[in-house]
Design a protein around this motif. Structure first.
Motif, PDB file in Angstrom:
ATOM      1  N   CYS A   1      -7.601   0.873  -4.888  1.00 47.96           N
ATOM      2  CA  CYS A   1      -7.089  -0.334  -4.235  1.00 47.96           C
ATOM      3  C   CYS A   1      -8.168  -0.910  -3.308  1.00 47.96           C
ATOM      4  O   CYS A   1      -9.061  -0.193  -2.855  1.00 47.96           O
TER       5      CYS A   1
ATOM      6  N   CYS B   1      -1.942   2.389  -5.044  1.00 45.26           N
ATOM      7  CA  CYS B   1      -1.053   1.513  -4.260  1.00 45.26           C
ATOM      8  C   CYS B   1      -0.264   0.569  -5.194  1.00 45.26           C
ATOM      9  O   CYS B   1      -0.743   0.200  -6.264  1.00 45.26           O
TER      10      CYS B   1
ATOM     11  N   HIS C   1       0.808  -1.221   0.000  1.00 46.88           N
ATOM     12  CA  HIS C   1       0.000   0.000   0.000  1.00 46.88           C
ATOM     13  C   HIS C   1       0.838   1.266   0.000  1.00 46.88           C
ATOM     14  O   HIS C   1       0.350   2.331   0.362  1.00 46.88           O
TER      15      HIS C   1
ATOM     16  N   CYS D   1      -7.837  -1.425  -0.362  1.00 48.06           N
ATOM     17  CA  CYS D   1      -7.714  -0.759   0.939  1.00 48.06           C
ATOM     18  C   CYS D   1      -8.464   0.562   0.969  1.00 48.06           C
ATOM     19  O   CYS D   1      -8.579   1.188   2.023  1.00 48.06           O
TER      20      CYS D   1
HETATM   21 ZN   LIG Z   1      -3.909  -0.121  -0.979  1.00 45.92          ZN
END
Ligand SMILES: [Zn+2]
Length: 311
Positions: A162, A169, A152, A164
């Motif tokens: 991403c 990332c 990340h 996340c």
């Molecule tokens: Zn990420």
């Protein structure tokens, strides 16, 4: 002495029962997002348990608090702030250790794998995402708890979304899903592509594309090379920070070997600053394969060792 190790990631759970350092039994379970994480871990332990085990280790893809034995959060694993250690210990009645699965995989490679004899080592897992673990002077380094989550680090401003929740990332460009996305772009842009003929009726997945590349399909080779180069650029950045002796590459996509690692090594050598005056770190595929995280979790639990005490 027998010990059980479990590695739970984004798509599967792997469990092993070790006798000493030998795998006596193993289990693979496919996961989906609806699966309860603690129940999945317990089911995998039960798959390989025979009543002789004296300890259980659990490696989880994501943020793990070693002290509290809790899974805190991860973009690929269901649930947050889960009391994994307490729950599994209560169910099975033996001591339980819980750690990040890249840490447990690196522990296994240091103890019985490709990193034996090395002291400054990075493990980089390339699969559903990118995970990582750090050994400094022979000991696992965790920072406060969560070091090594370099999947990340942001490699481009804006960039792709991403898992996340951030954009750009490293793992959005280098991972199994990144390779799938490239293959789907080809499928849309060129429905007559040789790649689609080679893959045939199989779903378009990272492993299907790497198999096509290894079989000689030029389009697949170009896509795998693109992902390998993105992977290598990140390895160069990590080398600028850590200057390791060895980078061990694991994970489902990393383990395919030269089709990914060849381009990655070339980019690493080219991108390293002062490259004419130094030697790039050795990049090798993890020796223990997809079971490394589970094997390391079992070894750590069996030895009562969190990787920071006695090396
Ligand atoms: Zn990420």
């Amino acid at each position: 002495m027998s010990a059980i190790g479990v590695d739970i990631g984004g798509t599967k759970t792997i469990a092993v029962r070790l006798e000493g350092s030998d795998v006596a039994a193993s289990s693979y379970r496919v996961l989906d997002r609806a699966t309860d994480t603690i129940a999945s871990i317990a089911a995998s332990v039960a798959d390989v348990a025979d009543g002789t085990e004296t300890a259980i280790g659990v490696g989880i893809a994501g943020l793990v608090s070693l002290q509290d034995r809790r899974f805190v959060w991860g973009p690929h694993v269901t649930g947050t702030d889960l009391p994994v250690g307490d729950a599994i210990e209560e169910r099975f009645g033996v001591p339980v250790l819980v750690d990040n699965d890249a840490n447990t995989a690196l522990y296994a490679e240091l103890e019985i794998g490709v990193a034996m004899g090395y002291r400054d080592v990075l493990l980089v897992t390339l699969g559903t995402g990118i995970g990582g673990a750090i050994a400094v002077d022979g000991e696992l380094y965790r920072g406060g708890s969560f070091a090594g989550e370099w999947g990340h680090i942001r490699i481009e401003v804006g960039g792709l979304l991403c898992d996340c929740g951030k954009r750009g990332c490293w793992e959005t460009r280098a991972s199994g899903p990144a390779l799938e996305r490239l293959a789907r772009e080809v499928a849309v842009a060129n429905p007559a592509s040789s790649l689609l003929r080679v893959i045939g009726d199989e779903p378009i997945t990272g492993p299907a594309v790497t198999r096509a590349a290894d079989g000689g399909d030029e389009t697949a080779r170009a896509l795998v090379t693109e992902v390998g180069r993105a992977f290598g650029q990140g390895l160069a950045d990590l080398t600028a920070i850590f200057d390791p002796e060895l980078i061990v590459v694991g994970g489902g996509l990393g383990s395919v070997g030269e089709s990914i690692l060849g381009p990655a090594r070339r980019v690493l050598a080219d991108a390293l600053h002062g490259g004419n005056h130094r030697i790039a770190p050795t990049v090798q595929v993890a020796r223990l394969g997809p079971e490394a995280g589970a094997i390391g979790a079992a070894l750590m639990a069996a030895g009562g060792d969190d990787g920071t005490r006695h090396r």
